[in-house]
Design a protein around this motif. Sequence first.
Motif, short mmCIF file in Angstrom:
data_model
loop_
_atom_site.label_atom_id
_atom_site.label_comp_id
_atom_site.label_asym_id
_atom_site.label_seq_id
_atom_site.Cartn_x
_atom_site.Cartn_y
_atom_site.Cartn_z
N TRP B 226 -50.12 -139.95 1.93
CA TRP B 226 -51.04 -140.65 1.03
C TRP B 226 -52.01 -139.65 0.39
O TRP B 226 -52.24 -139.68 -0.82
CB TRP B 226 -51.79 -141.73 1.81
N PHE B 227 -52.58 -138.76 1.21
CA PHE B 227 -53.55 -137.78 0.72
C PHE B 227 -52.94 -136.95 -0.40
O PHE B 227 -53.54 -136.76 -1.46
CB PHE B 227 -54.01 -136.86 1.87
N LYS B 228 -51.71 -136.50 -0.18
CA LYS B 228 -51.05 -135.67 -1.20
C LYS B 228 -50.76 -136.48 -2.46
O LYS B 228 -50.82 -135.95 -3.57
CB LYS B 228 -49.75 -135.09 -0.63
N SER B 229 -50.47 -137.79 -2.27
CA SER B 229 -50.09 -138.60 -3.43
C SER B 229 -51.26 -138.86 -4.38
O SER B 229 -51.06 -139.30 -5.51
CB SER B 229 -49.52 -139.94 -2.95
N LEU B 230 -52.48 -138.61 -3.93
CA LEU B 230 -53.64 -138.87 -4.78
C LEU B 230 -53.76 -137.85 -5.90
O LEU B 230 -54.44 -138.08 -6.89
CB LEU B 230 -54.93 -138.78 -3.93
N SER B 231 -53.08 -136.73 -5.71
CA SER B 231 -53.28 -135.59 -6.59
C SER B 231 -52.22 -135.49 -7.66
O SER B 231 -51.11 -136.01 -7.51
CB SER B 231 -53.26 -134.33 -5.73
N GLU B 254 -65.15 -138.77 -9.37
CA GLU B 254 -64.07 -138.50 -8.44
C GLU B 254 -62.75 -138.78 -9.16
O GLU B 254 -62.50 -139.92 -9.56
CB GLU B 254 -64.19 -139.36 -7.18
N LEU B 255 -61.93 -137.75 -9.30
CA LEU B 255 -60.70 -137.85 -10.09
C LEU B 255 -59.56 -137.17 -9.35
O LEU B 255 -59.80 -136.34 -8.47
CB LEU B 255 -60.91 -137.17 -11.44
N PRO B 256 -58.32 -137.48 -9.72
CA PRO B 256 -57.20 -136.81 -9.05
C PRO B 256 -57.32 -135.29 -9.20
O PRO B 256 -57.67 -134.79 -10.28
CB PRO B 256 -55.98 -137.32 -9.82
N MET B 257 -57.05 -134.58 -8.13
CA MET B 257 -57.03 -133.12 -8.19
C MET B 257 -56.03 -132.69 -9.25
O MET B 257 -54.93 -133.25 -9.34
CB MET B 257 -56.60 -132.58 -6.82
N GLY B 258 -56.44 -131.75 -10.11
CA GLY B 258 -55.49 -131.23 -11.08
C GLY B 258 -55.58 -131.84 -12.47
O GLY B 258 -54.72 -131.59 -13.31
N ILE B 259 -56.61 -132.62 -12.76
CA ILE B 259 -56.77 -133.07 -14.14
C ILE B 259 -57.17 -131.85 -14.97
O ILE B 259 -57.63 -130.84 -14.45
CB ILE B 259 -57.83 -134.18 -14.30
#
Lengths: 154, 426
Positions: B226-231, B254-259
């Motif tokens: 789940w944690f990885k899927s947020l990004s 707070e936004l997905p990592m990698g925007i």
Amino acid sequence: MLTAIEIEKITHELQQVPVKKAACIEALKIVQQQRRWISDESVEDIAAMLEMSTAEVDSVATFYNLIFRQPVGRHIILLCDSISCYVMGFTALRQQLQNLLHINYGQTTTDERFTLLPNACLGTCDHAPALMIDEDLYRDVKAEDLEKILEKYS
Amino acid sequence: MERPLTQHIPDSGATLHIREYEAVGGYTALKKVLREMEPAQVTTLVKDSKLKGRGGAGFDTGMKWSFVPMNMPGPKYLIANADEMEPGTFKDRWLLEGNPHQLLEGMIIAAYAIQATDAFVFLRWAYKDAAREMRRAIADAYTAGYLGKNILGSSFSLEMQLHTGVGRYMCGEETALLNSLEGKRATPRAKPPFPQVSGLFGKPTIVNNVETLSWISHIVNKGEAWFKSLSYTADGGTKIYGVSGRVNKPGAWELPMGITMRELLEEHAGGMRNGYRFRGALPGGASTDFLTEVHLDVKMDFAGVTAAGSRLGTGTMVVLDDHTCPVGFVHNLEHFFAQESCGFCTPCREGLPWAEKILWSLENGTGVPADLDLLEMHTQMLGPGNTFCALAPGAMEPLQSALKYFREDFEQHIKEKKCPYAHHQH
Ligand SMILES: Cc1cc2nc3c(=O)[nH]c(=O)nc-3n(C[C@H](O)[C@H](O)[C@H](O)COP(=O)(O)O)c2cc1C
Ligand code: SF4
Ligand code: FES
């Protein structure tokens, strides 16, 4: 001489730490809270109580930005001079504060009401420019707001 | 789009208190850990999630915990680094003031993983609201049985203290923080030994950033996949990004990592203010290299920003616009770093004030061409490996990139013998 209250509070801190020296910063904070600043005599008194040399206590006291080794006013104005506040114009605030108070950074008004100090980023850069007076944070400050803000502090 | 860290923080700016936190699932992860998991399992879970530290360096969190010698007798310590004094950085404040129990729960679980006996929140002096809320949260957590002896009836015990600093950027550097907690000057320590083995009072110690620790309960509850899927990218999770400067809506999200930088600037920060053009930005606070217009599509994750020649740092971006003098901008930064240098090692103690003076003379119209070579020399002399800690190399990042991207501005100051920006500030 340390007061009974100061001794009691420092003794309490000493109980929280494994070695006496570790309470040095807390002791400085306690004394400063009571007297607004840390005099040479206070350094000696703390050193005696913590079984440290005065030089050692002084080396700690002079290291931290918010331990004052000179007398300060009743209210401390911390003006953020870091990058976001620079971009958003803190210099206009500094100018206006100097005009209103007739003091420069590091100085205290003759009536001992205010001391003006520059301060690193207050962590509210999205509302720059910002400043703090005692415990109060002011954000998105405009030079023309300052007179009103200062009136709150006697 | 999920916002695990900030979704429950009231928009009003009020603080989520213990009952409200429990009502949205707070402290269930702690219960699960104490009931079902061995300390090593917690560390393995965090390691598998590949959570990277949010304090600036991006070190693997589970890996860091795994360096703690678990069979050593005596106390062990866990510290939340809430110093946040890097100019342009204001993300941890949101978490501290908005959801203090999320941090506490993460700390208690982290402490369990390394079997720490004592935990500290090292909070900067200026965060008065956060101090008040943290103090209250710690007291409430004790009352509820989440702290103290035999937590929730388990064999695990933990004491927690709030420590407020007295103002010094160096207190955020993890080994200097330890010295400061020991009542000393905040100067860094030589590594090795690493704090994980010999830290506070010589005992094994973990120091983690507030945003890092705020993740732990969520990873325990929902798992590493789940944690990885947020990004959007290989670095898992969301990230608290921020933008300050002359944009329409400065703030933190707070936004997905990698925007991308572009999305951050245009969609969230509302673009540049009318009449101002984007020239560049420090992507992750004062100690990161400038990125410019050509980098707007860079993904704001650890690898993406590094590949573009900068660092994700704290993920909080400071924007340089076309009305602000780049030389003045960098002068302001070097002034900060020179002031906050702990003075422990010579290149930094002597070099930073020198660099600051040169930049000041350029702004004042008394600069000469050789000054630019001197500044370049400083970026080498104070670069990685030449000083005792990362403050000096960090200070050189905005300078070296400004010399690269805004060279014509530096040269114009020298040629015209003045600062070409009409409304320049010092
Ligand atoms: C001069 C300096 C200041 C720092 N200030 C902070 C800070 O305020 N907060 C923080 O979390 N990390 C700060 N760091 C990074 C810490 O040394 C450390 O890497 C971090 O707290 C580790 O936490 P993390 O692994 O969760 O990122 C600073 C580093 C340096 C060199
Ligand atoms: S690099 Fe600067 S801040 Fe770091 S130890 Fe040396 S003098 Fe101190
Ligand atoms: S730069 Fe002024 S509050 Fe951050």
